[in-house]
Design a protein around this motif. Structure first.
Motif, short mmCIF file in Angstrom:
data_model
loop_
_atom_site.label_atom_id
_atom_site.label_comp_id
_atom_site.label_asym_id
_atom_site.label_seq_id
_atom_site.Cartn_x
_atom_site.Cartn_y
_atom_site.Cartn_z
N GLY A 1 -36.62 7.63 25.62
CA GLY A 1 -35.66 6.71 25.02
C GLY A 1 -34.64 7.36 24.11
N HIS A 2 -34.71 8.67 23.91
CA HIS A 2 -33.76 9.37 23.05
C HIS A 2 -32.70 10.09 23.89
CE1 HIS A 2 -35.98 8.84 19.25
NE2 HIS A 2 -37.04 8.89 20.03
N ASP B 1 -32.21 0.37 23.76
CA ASP B 1 -33.57 0.46 23.22
C ASP B 1 -34.57 0.18 24.33
OD1 ASP B 1 -35.82 0.62 21.69
OD2 ASP B 1 -35.53 -1.28 20.66
N ILE B 2 -35.36 1.20 24.68
CA ILE B 2 -36.37 1.00 25.73
C ILE B 2 -37.75 1.36 25.21
CG2 ILE B 2 -34.74 1.40 27.61
CD1 ILE B 2 -35.84 4.25 27.83
N ARG B 3 -37.91 1.45 23.90
CA ARG B 3 -39.21 1.85 23.36
C ARG B 3 -39.98 0.66 22.81
NH1 ARG B 3 -38.75 6.42 19.13
NH2 ARG B 3 -36.96 5.22 18.42
N PRO B 4 -41.26 0.54 23.17
CA PRO B 4 -42.11 -0.44 22.48
C PRO B 4 -42.29 -0.01 21.04
CG PRO B 4 -43.45 1.00 23.85
CD PRO B 4 -42.01 1.36 24.13
N ARG B 5 -42.94 -0.81 20.25
CA ARG B 5 -43.06 -0.54 18.82
C ARG B 5 -44.52 -0.59 18.38
NH1 ARG B 5 -39.33 -4.02 14.76
NH2 ARG B 5 -37.74 -3.01 16.05
N ALA C 1 -47.50 6.30 23.80
CA ALA C 1 -46.86 7.62 23.83
C ALA C 1 -45.35 7.50 23.80
CB ALA C 1 -47.30 8.38 25.08
N LEU C 2 -44.81 6.34 24.18
CA LEU C 2 -43.37 6.13 24.24
C LEU C 2 -42.86 5.31 23.06
CD1 LEU C 2 -43.31 5.04 28.00
CD2 LEU C 2 -43.08 7.36 27.09
N ALA C 3 -43.72 5.01 22.11
CA ALA C 3 -43.40 4.00 21.10
C ALA C 3 -42.51 4.51 19.97
CB ALA C 3 -44.69 3.43 20.51
N ASP C 4 -41.80 3.56 19.38
CA ASP C 4 -41.10 3.77 18.12
C ASP C 4 -42.14 3.63 17.01
OD1 ASP C 4 -39.62 3.65 15.81
OD2 ASP C 4 -38.49 1.85 16.36
N THR C 5 -42.38 4.71 16.28
CA THR C 5 -43.43 4.70 15.24
C THR C 5 -42.85 4.64 13.83
OG1 THR C 5 -43.47 7.11 15.18
CG2 THR C 5 -44.96 6.03 16.73
N SER C 6 -41.55 4.36 13.73
CA SER C 6 -40.92 4.41 12.41
C SER C 6 -41.43 3.32 11.48
CB SER C 6 -39.40 4.30 12.56
OG SER C 6 -39.03 3.08 13.21
N PRO D 1 -45.12 9.72 19.84
CA PRO D 1 -43.97 10.53 20.20
C PRO D 1 -43.45 11.28 19.00
CG PRO D 1 -43.30 8.27 19.84
CD PRO D 1 -44.80 8.30 19.67
N SER D 2 -42.41 12.08 19.18
CA SER D 2 -41.91 12.84 18.05
C SER D 2 -40.39 12.87 17.99
CB SER D 2 -42.41 14.28 18.12
OG SER D 2 -41.93 14.89 19.30
N PRO D 3 -39.74 11.69 17.83
CA PRO D 3 -38.32 11.71 17.58
C PRO D 3 -38.05 12.35 16.24
CG PRO D 3 -39.21 9.51 17.25
CD PRO D 3 -40.30 10.33 17.86
#
Length: 404
Positions: free
Chosen positions: A97-98, A146-150, A246-251, A357-359
């Motif tokens: 997603g980045h 935005d294609i990331r789950p949260r 693994a694809l999630a937005d973890t912010s 993930p690691s954005p």
């Protein structure tokens, strides 16, 4: 319904045809004409690659002199990438997603490596990429925003978690969330109307409504949800892909992961690895008994940290002995990715899947230096083999090649 608490393209073609209702969609006249300006181009394609810990994704990522973009090369015959549809010459546009087309090559490599055994790639065929570049188009506009789950970690208050769950009667795994305004769930970042994918790191696809209600009750005062908004859920469903943590937005998570790099001393690394329960019956590997003055303390290790990865490889699914063996496999140097809990230092807080993930702007698994020191040595990752070579490539010399 039960309830429980708890690209649009810019190409335009004008074509003339006679529509026969009896023929319907099979009418041969209903075919798109070629763009008369020669600007017709393909659409980005999305691939979710999931491999085993001893496998590779089956492609190389090149940076080539005289060519723009991050280029997919050497797609392994019969390998994972080829089976999914990646093609030689595709340009990589997104990683989990980045948007990465503007990034330096080594940073793109890091993002793929940090994904562990699963990565979501968006690519564009080479001809379309070059045509878009020649026209000065913004490639990021060709992709969904935005294609990331949260991932959201919720602490219960006196009134509950601040959300309710509804789903069709008798249908398993389909749960939509209604979120109370200003409640714990909303403060934790759960969008109202989102779809529940995982509860405390476990998929809910096979859960009945009753089973889900029981799991929520067993969660006690805290729960971690993987959720997808309506557009995100639709994105994965229409493409037949499965959204995972693994694809999630973890912010939105109240904790973060960081990397530790240690070189073994005469008396060892100086820490104890302990298996312990971190909630909902799940176990993790935790760091304890940090010896003063030894490499572990000097690297910034903290007691109670939960280990997520060893030398760039996620330890999700490994038991204590397997994790120890993975650490011991690297006799002189080791890289750990521990999870630092920020709530109150209690490692039992939160049940979170380690496949983060690691954005650059959010927590995640880290790329670890496990090779000899020196310029470029950080590119030698343990998760998969990475090589840096210089060799002739068609008309000009190849700059960088990274095998996945």
């Amino acid at each position: 319904m039960k309830q429980t608490e708890g690209l649009e393209g810019d190409k335009a073609s004008i074509i003339k045809f006679e529509f026969n209702p009896k023929d319907g969609i099979d009418n041969p006249a209903l075919s798109l004409a070629e763009d008369i300006d020669g600007e017709a181009m393909g659409e980005p394609r999305f691939y979710l690659l999931s491999k085993g810990s001893t496998e590779t994704f089956g492609f190389c990522l090149h940076e080539e002199l005289g060519c723009q973009g991050h280029i997919i090369r050497q797609v392994e015959l019969g390998g994972l990438a080829q089976r999914r549809g990646l093609q030689d010459g595709d340009r990589l546009l997104q990683v989990n997603g980045h948007f990465v087309d503007h990034m330096e090559h080594h940073r793109v490599v890091q993002k793929i490596k940090a994904s562990g055994n699963q990565v979501l790639l968006a690519v564009l065929d080479g001809d379309s990429y070059e045509a878009a570049k020649a026209l000065g188009r913004d490639l990021s506009q060709m992709l969904p925003t935005d294609i990331r789950p949260r991932l959201c970690h919720i602490m219960r208050d006196k009134s509950g978690f601040g959300f309710s769950v509804s789903g069709p009667e008798g249908v398993k795994g389909t749960f939509q969330l209604s979120v109370r305004q200003d409640g714990p769930a909303e403060r934790a970042g759960v969008p109202s109307g989102s779809w529940l994918l995982e509860l405390n790191g476990h998929s809910v696809r096979s859960c009945s409504h009753t089973q889900l209600a029981r799991k929520l009750k067993q969660s006690g005062s805290k729960v971690t949800l993987l959720v997808a908004s309506g557009p995100v859920e639709e994105f994965y469903r229409l493409r037949g892909l499965q959204a995972t943590a693994a694809l999630a937005d973890t912010s939105w998570l109240p904790f973060k992961a960081r990397e530790l790099h240690m070189v073994k001393g005469d008396t060892g690394y100086g820490f104890l690895l302990k298996e312990d329960d971190y909630g909902s019956g799940d176990v993790g590997q935790f760091l304890w008994d940090i010896d003063a003055g030894l490499p572990a303390e000097q690297a910034g290790m903290k007691e109670g940290d939960r280990v997520l990865a060893v030398n760039g490889e996620s330890i999700e699914g490994l038991d204590h002995q397997e994790t120890v063996l993975r650490i011991r496999a690297h006799k002189e140097q080791i890289g750990l990715s521990p999870l630092l809990f920020l709530d109150d230092g209690d490692p039992a807080l939160g049940s979170c899947t380690p496949s983060l993930p690691s954005p650059s702007d959010s927590p995640g698994l880290c790329h670890i230096d496990v090779g000899p020191k020196g310029p470029g040595s950080w590119l030698m990752a343990a998760a998969n083999s990475i090589t840096i070579t210089q060799s002739p490539c068609r008309e000009e010399q190849k700059r960088l090649r990274h095998a996945f």
